[in-house]
Scaffold this motif. Structure first.
Motif, PDB file in Angstrom:
ATOM      1  N   GLU A 235      38.209 -14.490   8.729  1.00 44.41           N
ATOM      2  CA  GLU A 235      37.290 -15.593   9.027  1.00 44.41           C
ATOM      3  C   GLU A 235      37.182 -15.796  10.554  1.00 44.41           C
ATOM      4  O   GLU A 235      36.086 -15.933  11.095  1.00 44.41           O
ATOM      5  CB  GLU A 235      37.844 -16.849   8.364  1.00 44.41           C
ATOM      6  N   ASP A 236      38.338 -15.777  11.228  1.00 44.88           N
ATOM      7  CA  ASP A 236      38.346 -15.978  12.683  1.00 44.88           C
ATOM      8  C   ASP A 236      37.649 -14.833  13.413  1.00 44.88           C
ATOM      9  O   ASP A 236      36.904 -15.057  14.367  1.00 44.88           O
ATOM     10  CB  ASP A 236      39.782 -16.117  13.195  1.00 44.88           C
ATOM     11  N   ARG A 237      37.903 -13.622  12.954  1.00 43.19           N
ATOM     12  CA  ARG A 237      37.230 -12.475  13.587  1.00 43.19           C
ATOM     13  C   ARG A 237      35.718 -12.634  13.493  1.00 43.19           C
ATOM     14  O   ARG A 237      34.995 -12.448  14.468  1.00 43.19           O
ATOM     15  CB  ARG A 237      37.626 -11.177  12.875  1.00 43.19           C
ATOM     16  N   ALA A 238      35.269 -13.013  12.280  1.00 46.44           N
ATOM     17  CA  ALA A 238      33.825 -13.167  12.051  1.00 46.44           C
ATOM     18  C   ALA A 238      33.247 -14.282  12.930  1.00 46.44           C
ATOM     19  O   ALA A 238      32.098 -14.208  13.367  1.00 46.44           O
ATOM     20  CB  ALA A 238      33.573 -13.467  10.574  1.00 46.44           C
ATOM     21  N   ALA A 239      34.083 -15.295  13.212  1.00 46.95           N
ATOM     22  CA  ALA A 239      33.602 -16.432  14.005  1.00 46.95           C
ATOM     23  C   ALA A 239      33.727 -16.197  15.514  1.00 46.95           C
ATOM     24  O   ALA A 239      33.486 -17.113  16.308  1.00 46.95           O
ATOM     25  CB  ALA A 239      34.366 -17.686  13.593  1.00 46.95           C
ATOM     26  N   GLY A 240      34.160 -14.983  15.899  1.00 45.44           N
ATOM     27  CA  GLY A 240      34.199 -14.667  17.330  1.00 45.44           C
ATOM     28  C   GLY A 240      35.519 -14.948  18.026  1.00 45.44           C
ATOM     29  O   GLY A 240      35.599 -14.896  19.250  1.00 45.44           O
ATOM     30  N   PHE A 241      36.559 -15.245  17.257  1.00 49.22           N
ATOM     31  CA  PHE A 241      37.888 -15.419  17.860  1.00 49.22           C
ATOM     32  C   PHE A 241      38.593 -14.073  17.907  1.00 49.22           C
ATOM     33  O   PHE A 241      38.193 -13.127  17.225  1.00 49.22           O
ATOM     34  CB  PHE A 241      38.739 -16.379  17.023  1.00 49.22           C
ATOM     35  N   LYS A 242      39.671 -14.011  18.702  1.00 51.41           N
ATOM     36  CA  LYS A 242      40.481 -12.801  18.713  1.00 51.41           C
ATOM     37  C   LYS A 242      41.862 -13.096  18.132  1.00 51.41           C
ATOM     38  O   LYS A 242      42.717 -13.668  18.801  1.00 51.41           O
ATOM     39  CB  LYS A 242      40.632 -12.259  20.134  1.00 51.41           C
ATOM     40  N   PRO A 243      42.087 -12.717  16.863  1.00 49.91           N
ATOM     41  CA  PRO A 243      43.417 -12.905  16.275  1.00 49.91           C
ATOM     42  C   PRO A 243      44.433 -12.121  17.094  1.00 49.91           C
ATOM     43  O   PRO A 243      44.239 -10.938  17.349  1.00 49.91           O
ATOM     44  CB  PRO A 243      43.265 -12.344  14.862  1.00 49.91           C
ATOM     45  N   ALA A 244      45.510 -12.795  17.534  1.00 50.63           N
ATOM     46  CA  ALA A 244      46.427 -12.170  18.483  1.00 50.63           C
ATOM     47  C   ALA A 244      47.858 -12.053  17.978  1.00 50.63           C
ATOM     48  O   ALA A 244      48.531 -11.070  18.261  1.00 50.63           O
ATOM     49  CB  ALA A 244      46.416 -12.950  19.800  1.00 50.63           C
ATOM     50  N   CYS A 245      48.309 -13.035  17.212  1.00 52.16           N
ATOM     51  CA  CYS A 245      49.755 -13.075  16.933  1.00 52.16           C
ATOM     52  C   CYS A 245      50.055 -13.815  15.636  1.00 52.16           C
ATOM     53  O   CYS A 245      49.489 -14.878  15.376  1.00 52.16           O
ATOM     54  CB  CYS A 245      50.446 -13.781  18.104  1.00 52.16           C
ATOM     55  N   VAL A 246      50.935 -13.246  14.847  1.00 54.67           N
ATOM     56  CA  VAL A 246      51.446 -13.924  13.651  1.00 54.67           C
ATOM     57  C   VAL A 246      52.879 -14.352  13.929  1.00 54.67           C
ATOM     58  O   VAL A 246      53.690 -13.532  14.370  1.00 54.67           O
ATOM     59  CB  VAL A 246      51.474 -12.982  12.432  1.00 54.67           C
ATOM     60  N   ILE A 247      53.155 -15.616  13.679  1.00 57.26           N
ATOM     61  CA  ILE A 247      54.524 -16.124  13.847  1.00 57.26           C
ATOM     62  C   ILE A 247      55.121 -16.313  12.460  1.00 57.26           C
ATOM     63  O   ILE A 247      54.675 -17.173  11.689  1.00 57.26           O
ATOM     64  CB  ILE A 247      54.529 -17.469  14.592  1.00 57.26           C
TER      65      ILE A 247
END
Ligand SMILES: *Cc1c(COP(=O)(O)O)cnc(C)c1O
Length: 495
Positions: A235-247
């Motif tokens: 969803e974030d990728r599609a909205a133009g964000f850059k997924p960076a890290c999973v905690i």
């Protein structure tokens, strides 16, 4: 007498060293004897007690301008500070989440302060020991020897170290030089809705903002929902964000839930994300033979935060950040360019340890950890972790067997949530249990904390304590029931 100096009106130099070393030796012997007795007798004292007004008043005394003999200074500390501790070294302290310290570690802190070395770097024994303790932490978690790490003040700082490296590696621009405003697509970090509050502070301090940390829902066991995480990332990728890290969290502070670290490692790998593990509670379970399987996958993380002042019982403070990619770690913090070499010989020829974190001067935290590990061996620390986990399941059994007590859920590790339940609900039930918790503290019986799980209020017991015995848990259950009845019989709950 030097005539030149005298005529120049120079007075003799002063120093902080004592005029009479023998006197200091005598006082120190007394202080050490009393410290040993203090620990020996800790069980006989109340867990905690309220300070009388006159003791409180001592802490409002103004800045001392003239001297006081050391014996009097020590006497005042004994009467005030030492007499009114937080209580976390007591066998019946189970609040929040902290270790219970140990004498050898305290001796280590004392000797570290006597030597007084600054661990910012340099060619000296303390620096080598600092690196050795980091190496031992890698070994305990099954991290590769090529990884890097640094000892910091605690888990919160260790998480900041890992998340800063993650941000810089994934930013796609030189964040150190140009700042976060140069990042093209806003970064997104992910953790469960049970994530520790220090990550919010980290996101704020990193300039990414609290909203850049998406809280993913958890399953019935309060572990991150992997499918929901996957959906959030796309969803974030599609909205133009850059997924960076999973905690991932290895041991949540509310209930001790451990995220599926293997599944998270796999997902992070597939999605090209940094995988950080907050192992402040649970990373060290890796050394506990009966429970190590619960944190399998931690060795695949890109970075881990662990906390020797929790389950290794080091005196405060000491946390540790480990980073798989040592070069990325160094690139995040080093201020000495790689081509600038330290001196070929001598004091400045050692590694610059300040290149791996935010501090310049650094204390000799390693010694207290090193001495206790050396004295007992890591296997004993592993057994003590298993012991705490077994004690919590013993306590859960006692709670289940007592009709007036209610268990929130079967515990995973060393945290259990429960409440006294005489047939109340909502605010009344919360007020009653809060009152039980406060009376347990005020009567010096035991220290618990409280929390919210699945929307309800619960008392919470976290046993990270090498002094706790099963008898202490028998006593806790008896006292909770006694207080619950007493407060209910009084017919009111004071606020
Ligand atoms: C304790 C804890 C922290 C913070 O560690 P400190 O040593 O208190 O700074 C972070 N995350 C979790 C899960 C913790 O339990």
């Amino acid at each position: 007498m030097d005539v030149a100096r005298e005529s120049a009106g120079m007075v003799a130099e002063e120093t902080l060293d004592p005029p009479d070393w023998a006197e200091v030796q005598a006082l120190s012997r007394r202080a050490v004897d009393e410290a040993v007795n203090y620990l020996r007798d800790v069980r006989d004292r109340p867990v905690w007690r309220e300070m009388p007004a006159d003791v409180r008043g001592m802490f409002r005394a103004p800045l001392p301008r003239s001297p006081t003999p050391l014996a009097a200074v020590y006497g005042e500390v004994s009467r005030t500070v030492m007499s009114y501790p937080m209580g976390n070294i007591h066998p019946r302290f189970w609040s929040w989440y902290m270790g219970s310290s140990n004498f050898t570690g305290a001796l280590g802190d004392f000797l570290a302060a006597i030597q007084g070395s600054n661990l910012g770097g340099g060619n000296h024994a303390a620096g080598l020991m600092d690196s050795q303790v980091v190496n031992w932490c890698k070994e305990m978690l099954g991290f590769p020897a090529s990884a890097s790490g640094t000892l910091v003040s605690g888990g919160s700082m260790a998480n900041i170290i890992g998340l800063t490296v993650a941000r810089n590696v994934k930013a796609g621009v030189d964040v150190r030089e140009h700042g976060v405003s140069a990042i093209e697509k806003p970064l997104r970090f992910y953790g469960s809705d049970q994530i520790h509050a220090c990550h919010r502070k980290a996101m704020e301090a990193l300039g990414l903002g609290n909203r850049a940390l998406r809280r993913i829902p958890t399953d019935a066991g309060l572990r991150i929902d992997i499918d929901a995480l996957r959906a959030a990332i796309s969803e974030d990728r599609a909205a133009g964000f850059k997924p960076a890290c999973v905690i991932g969290t290895a041991g949540t502070v509310n209930t001790g839930a451990i995220d599926d670290l293997r599944a998270l490692a796999k997902l992070a790998h597939e999605e090209g994300l940094w995988f950080h593990v907050d192992g402040c509670i649970g990373a060290l379970i890796a050394i506990a033979p009966q429970n190590a399987h619960r944190v399998a996958g931690i060795e695949w993380a890109d970075s881990v935060a662990l906390d020797p002042h929790k389950w290794l019982h080091s005196p405060f403070e000491v946390g540790c950040a480990l980073v798989r990619d040592a070069a990325a770690h160094r690139r995040t913090f080093a201020v000495t360019p790689e081509y600038l070499e330290s001196t070929p010989r001598g004091l400045a020829s050692g590694e610059w340890l300040h290149d791996y974190g935010l501090q310049t001067s650094r204390g000799f935290r390693a010694l207290k950890v090193w001495m206790a590990l050396k004295e007992h061996g890591v296997e004993k620390f592993g057994r003590l972790i298993d012991q705490n986990i077994a004690q919590v399941s013993y306590l859960a059994g006692l709670i289940e067997a007592e009709p007036s007590l209610e268990l929130a859920a079967a515990p995973t590790i060393n945290i259990v949530c429960f409440r006294y339940q005489p047939g109340l609900a909502g605010e009344a039930l919360k007020a009653l249990n809060t009152e039980i918790m406060l009376r347990l503290q005020e009567q010096g019986i035991a220290a618990l904390s409280d929390t919210t799980v699945h929307g309800g209020h619960w008392l919470r017991v976290a046993i990270t304590n090498h002094r706790t015995r099963r008898d202490d848990l028998d006593l806790l259950v008896r006292e909770v029931v006694r207080l619950g009845r007493e407060i209910t019989a009084q017919g009111h709950v004071s606020s």
